[in-house]
Design a protein around this motif. Structure first.
Motif, PDB file in Angstrom:
ATOM      1  N   MET A 107      -4.986   7.524-105.648  1.00 22.12           N
ATOM      2  CA  MET A 107      -3.907   8.423-106.019  1.00 22.12           C
ATOM      3  C   MET A 107      -3.907   8.765-107.506  1.00 22.12           C
ATOM      4  SD  MET A 107       0.115   8.020-105.129  1.00 22.12           S
ATOM      5  CE  MET A 107      -0.237   8.140-103.386  1.00 22.12           C
ATOM      6  N   VAL A 108      -4.253   7.815-108.375  1.00 18.26           N
ATOM      7  CA  VAL A 108      -4.161   8.043-109.814  1.00 18.26           C
ATOM      8  C   VAL A 108      -5.067   9.185-110.270  1.00 18.26           C
ATOM      9  CG1 VAL A 108      -4.523   7.011-112.091  1.00 18.26           C
ATOM     10  CG2 VAL A 108      -3.386   5.699-110.298  1.00 18.26           C
ATOM     11  N   PRO A 109      -6.343   9.264-109.864  1.00 14.90           N
ATOM     12  CA  PRO A 109      -7.157  10.412-110.287  1.00 14.90           C
ATOM     13  C   PRO A 109      -6.606  11.746-109.811  1.00 14.90           C
ATOM     14  CG  PRO A 109      -8.549   8.643-109.450  1.00 14.90           C
ATOM     15  CD  PRO A 109      -7.151   8.273-109.108  1.00 14.90           C
ATOM     16  N   VAL A 110      -6.071  11.774-108.584  1.00 12.61           N
ATOM     17  CA  VAL A 110      -5.501  13.016-108.058  1.00 12.61           C
ATOM     18  C   VAL A 110      -4.288  13.437-108.883  1.00 12.61           C
ATOM     19  CG1 VAL A 110      -4.402  14.075-106.051  1.00 12.61           C
ATOM     20  CG2 VAL A 110      -6.375  12.597-105.741  1.00 12.61           C
ATOM     21  N   ILE A 111      -3.413  12.480-109.187  1.00  6.02           N
ATOM     22  CA  ILE A 111      -2.208  12.769-109.953  1.00  6.02           C
ATOM     23  C   ILE A 111      -2.563  13.238-111.360  1.00  6.02           C
ATOM     24  CG2 ILE A 111      -0.198  11.689-111.032  1.00  6.02           C
ATOM     25  CD1 ILE A 111       0.139  12.404-108.097  1.00  6.02           C
ATOM     26  N   ARG A 112      -3.589  12.643-111.959  1.00  5.37           N
ATOM     27  CA  ARG A 112      -3.999  13.060-113.301  1.00  5.37           C
ATOM     28  C   ARG A 112      -4.414  14.532-113.306  1.00  5.37           C
ATOM     29  NH1 ARG A 112      -8.395  13.703-116.587  1.00  5.37           N
ATOM     30  NH2 ARG A 112      -8.130  13.009-118.726  1.00  5.37           N
ATOM     31  N   ARG A 113      -5.163  14.945-112.300  1.00  6.91           N
ATOM     32  CA  ARG A 113      -5.569  16.346-112.227  1.00  6.91           C
ATOM     33  C   ARG A 113      -4.363  17.263-112.012  1.00  6.91           C
ATOM     34  NH1 ARG A 113     -10.039  14.143-109.266  1.00  6.91           N
ATOM     35  NH2 ARG A 113      -9.031  14.621-107.289  1.00  6.91           N
ATOM     36  N   LEU A 114      -3.414  16.811-111.186  1.00 13.17           N
ATOM     37  CA  LEU A 114      -2.234  17.628-110.926  1.00 13.17           C
ATOM     38  C   LEU A 114      -1.378  17.801-112.184  1.00 13.17           C
ATOM     39  CD1 LEU A 114      -1.146  16.272-107.417  1.00 13.17           C
ATOM     40  CD2 LEU A 114      -2.173  18.481-107.929  1.00 13.17           C
ATOM     41  N   VAL A 115      -1.235  16.738-112.985  1.00 12.74           N
ATOM     42  CA  VAL A 115      -0.457  16.840-114.218  1.00 12.74           C
ATOM     43  C   VAL A 115      -1.134  17.797-115.194  1.00 12.74           C
ATOM     44  CG1 VAL A 115       0.370  15.560-116.236  1.00 12.74           C
ATOM     45  CG2 VAL A 115       0.617  14.581-113.966  1.00 12.74           C
ATOM     46  N   LEU A 116      -2.455  17.719-115.303  1.00 14.63           N
ATOM     47  CA  LEU A 116      -3.175  18.633-116.189  1.00 14.63           C
ATOM     48  C   LEU A 116      -3.050  20.079-115.731  1.00 14.63           C
ATOM     49  CD1 LEU A 116      -6.441  16.594-116.891  1.00 14.63           C
ATOM     50  CD2 LEU A 116      -4.558  17.046-118.474  1.00 14.63           C
ATOM     51  N   LYS A 117      -2.795  20.276-114.433  1.00 15.44           N
ATOM     52  CA  LYS A 117      -2.658  21.628-113.904  1.00 15.44           C
ATOM     53  C   LYS A 117      -1.214  22.098-113.847  1.00 15.44           C
ATOM     54  CE  LYS A 117      -6.865  21.434-111.155  1.00 15.44           C
ATOM     55  NZ  LYS A 117      -7.472  21.528-109.819  1.00 15.44           N
ATOM     56  N   GLY A 118      -0.276  21.291-114.345  1.00 13.43           N
ATOM     57  CA  GLY A 118       1.089  21.776-114.449  1.00 13.43           C
ATOM     58  C   GLY A 118       2.145  21.005-113.710  1.00 13.43           C
ATOM     59  N   MET A 119       1.801  19.968-112.933  1.00 10.25           N
ATOM     60  CA  MET A 119       2.829  19.194-112.247  1.00 10.25           C
ATOM     61  C   MET A 119       3.662  18.423-113.277  1.00 10.25           C
ATOM     62  SD  MET A 119       2.496  16.156-109.358  1.00 10.25           S
ATOM     63  CE  MET A 119       2.520  17.231-107.933  1.00 10.25           C
ATOM     64  N   PRO A 120       5.001  18.402-113.143  1.00 14.17           N
ATOM     65  CA  PRO A 120       5.827  17.629-114.077  1.00 14.17           C
ATOM     66  C   PRO A 120       5.461  16.149-114.063  1.00 14.17           C
ATOM     67  CG  PRO A 120       7.172  19.115-112.758  1.00 14.17           C
ATOM     68  CD  PRO A 120       5.801  19.166-112.177  1.00 14.17           C
ATOM     69  N   VAL A 121       5.538  15.513-115.226  1.00 11.23           N
ATOM     70  CA  VAL A 121       5.147  14.110-115.342  1.00 11.23           C
ATOM     71  C   VAL A 121       6.053  13.219-114.513  1.00 11.23           C
ATOM     72  CG1 VAL A 121       4.908  12.193-116.955  1.00 11.23           C
ATOM     73  CG2 VAL A 121       4.138  14.464-117.614  1.00 11.23           C
ATOM     74  N   TYR A 122       7.364  13.507-114.508  1.00 13.89           N
ATOM     75  CA  TYR A 122       8.277  12.644-113.758  1.00 13.89           C
ATOM     76  C   TYR A 122       8.026  12.730-112.253  1.00 13.89           C
ATOM     77  CZ  TYR A 122      10.917  17.020-113.173  1.00 13.89           C
ATOM     78  OH  TYR A 122      11.292  18.307-112.882  1.00 13.89           O
ATOM     79  N   VAL A 123       7.631  13.906-111.761  1.00 12.28           N
ATOM     80  CA  VAL A 123       7.288  14.045-110.341  1.00 12.28           C
ATOM     81  C   VAL A 123       6.022  13.258-110.026  1.00 12.28           C
ATOM     82  CG1 VAL A 123       6.625  15.680-108.537  1.00 12.28           C
ATOM     83  CG2 VAL A 123       8.443  16.270-110.137  1.00 12.28           C
ATOM     84  N   ALA A 124       5.045  13.321-110.931  1.00 10.21           N
ATOM     85  CA  ALA A 124       3.803  12.575-110.723  1.00 10.21           C
ATOM     86  C   ALA A 124       4.055  11.072-110.691  1.00 10.21           C
ATOM     87  CB  ALA A 124       2.803  12.922-111.835  1.00 10.21           C
ATOM     88  N   VAL A 125       4.929  10.580-111.593  1.00  9.18           N
ATOM     89  CA  VAL A 125       5.240   9.153-111.626  1.00  9.18           C
ATOM     90  C   VAL A 125       5.892   8.712-110.324  1.00  9.18           C
ATOM     91  CG1 VAL A 125       6.740   7.438-112.727  1.00  9.18           C
ATOM     92  CG2 VAL A 125       5.355   8.971-114.130  1.00  9.18           C
ATOM     93  N   VAL A 126       6.850   9.493-109.837  1.00  2.26           N
ATOM     94  CA  VAL A 126       7.522   9.144-108.577  1.00  2.26           C
ATOM     95  C   VAL A 126       6.530   9.166-107.424  1.00  2.26           C
ATOM     96  CG1 VAL A 126       9.329   9.840-106.969  1.00  2.26           C
ATOM     97  CG2 VAL A 126       9.743   9.969-109.414  1.00  2.26           C
TER      98      VAL A 126
END
Length: 406
Positions: A107-126
């Motif tokens: 999950m962590v690599p996927v979330i990192r890519r999503l944050v770099l593409k614009g996903m809010p950090v708090y949503v990624a953490v949750v």
């Protein structure tokens, strides 16, 4: 790394062979191995094998679902479904595991890519915290592990939801810097990687009267391709903005990098997609299998060597039981599809609240996930997130136990 392991295995086998030859040549009696048939060793073997056999089907199901999602669900799909409202975004991230039951291992690599593409950090953490717990595979595994106590399965889902939502709100309120390694420091007002809703600076009346701007935009887009094993190959896209200002002869060039991901799974043959799913599932299974074996071994060892009276005294304490299970969950680094079977082996000696602490804390924070977080996020943010998980899980589990199990 593989060459070093092979070398060590070869050297150990060679030493064992030489030792056997020496024993045969000197005609000495082999060492006494009668302790292998003792009651303690038999109990250890029974616990060790039973934990692995009970967890194995759910581990296989989990890695298969994860592989299917890796091949057929693009990151843009998750990003497009994420609401822009902070509260709705946190609620969505808490339950997104029901739709996309990803294991925490990938999950962590996927979330990192999503944050770099614009996903809010708090949503990624949750998503990182709640996704490995609130999903149908983990619920089924927990329900099967606690067949005589189904309330533990419900309580695990509810407690994980509350903890992840609380931490997401804290991150939304206080984290103002982008925690991704190598990313820009600033966050927008809504937690995105870039400022949202910004306004262009106003020009004076004189500049407005004598200055004419011409905007010529040339987009060169290079796509990011994802191969069968989820490896991302991407190039950069350049946005060239040319501003011509009369009277000042100024030229400003803005080079912006855009990242586009396209899932080309539909373009592959059926055999190619099947091989990609099997390859990803096998890699993830062997990656998680070693943690399962280590966790089952350590659990069986504790149950065998530590006296039952000592376990009961620890397991029934108000704080000691929770702290012990949090430490055990951190060290074992079990997958969320198999940790319920380890927890069920402690159900006779530990309180219900401490079992819930183990079931919620372990998938959110363990040794394996800490190392993965450090590879993607800044160290200060990982320390902050770890402290939040420890405090919120401990407080929530103590309160939950006092309300529902006292």
């Amino acid at each position: 790394m593989q060459t070093i392991v092979q070398r060590w295995v070869t050297n150990i086998l060679a030493v064992l062979c030489i030792l056997m030859l020496v024993l045969i040549y000197t005609q000495k009696q082999p060492p006494d191995l009668s302790f292998v048939s003792s009651a303690g060793v038999q109990n250890f073997k029974t616990l060790f094998i039973s934990i692995i056999l009970e967890a194995l089907p759910f581990v296989l199901l989990g890695v298969l679902v994860s592989a299917l999602l890796q091949m057929f669900v693009s990151e843009q799909t998750i990003r497009r479904l994420t609401p822009k409202n902070p509260v709705l975004g946190i609620l969505f991230a808490c339950v997104v595991g029901i739709i996309f039951p990803l294991c925490e291992c990938g999950m962590v690599p996927v979330i990192r890519r999503l944050v770099l593409k614009g996903m809010p950090v708090y949503v990624a953490v949750v998503f990182i915290l709640a996704g490995p717990i609130i999903n149908p595979v983990v619920y089924a595994a927990t329900f099967m592990a606690f067949r005589s106590r189904p309330e533990i399965a419900y309580s695990r889902m509810a407690l994980a939801f509350v903890v992840a939502a609380a931490i997401g709100l804290i991150v939304y309120r206080f984290v103002k810097r982008n925690p991704i390694r190598g990313a820009a420091a600033g966050l927008g007002a809504n937690g995105y990687g870039a400022p949202q809703g910004g306004h262009e600076p106003r020009h004076s009346a004189h500049e407005h009267e004598h200055k004419h701007e011409h905007d010529h935009s040339h987009d060169h887009v290079h796509h990011e391709h994802t191969d069968a094993r989820g490896q991302a190959h991407h190039d950069h896209a350049h946005d060239h903005m040319h501003f011509h200002s009369h009277g000042h002869h100024g030229h400003a060039h803005d080079h912006t990098h855009h990242d586009h991901t396209h899932n080309h799974g539909h373009g592959r043959s059926r055999a190619g997609r099947l091989l990609g799913v099997l390859g990803h599932a096998s890699d993830e299974f062997f990656d998680m299998g070693k943690y399962l074996i280590f966790g089952a071994f350590l659990t069986a060892l504790i149950q065998t060597l530590v006296a039952r009276e000592s376990l009961v005294s620890i397991g029934q304490g108000d704080f000691t039981s929770h702290l012990f299970m949090m430490g055990l969950g951190y060290v074992l680094s079990l997958c969320s599809t198999s940790d319920a079977f380890v927890a069920s082996s402690f159900s006779a000696t530990f309180s219900t609240g401490s079992l819930l602490t183990f079931l919620v804390f372990g998938p959110m924070l363990d040794l394996k996930s800490t190392l993965m977080l450090l590879s993607a996020f800044r160290a200060r943010f990982v320390l902050l997130l770890s402290a939040l998980v420890v405090m919120v899980v401990l407080a929530a589990s103590l309160l939950y136990e006092r309300i529902f199990f006292m």
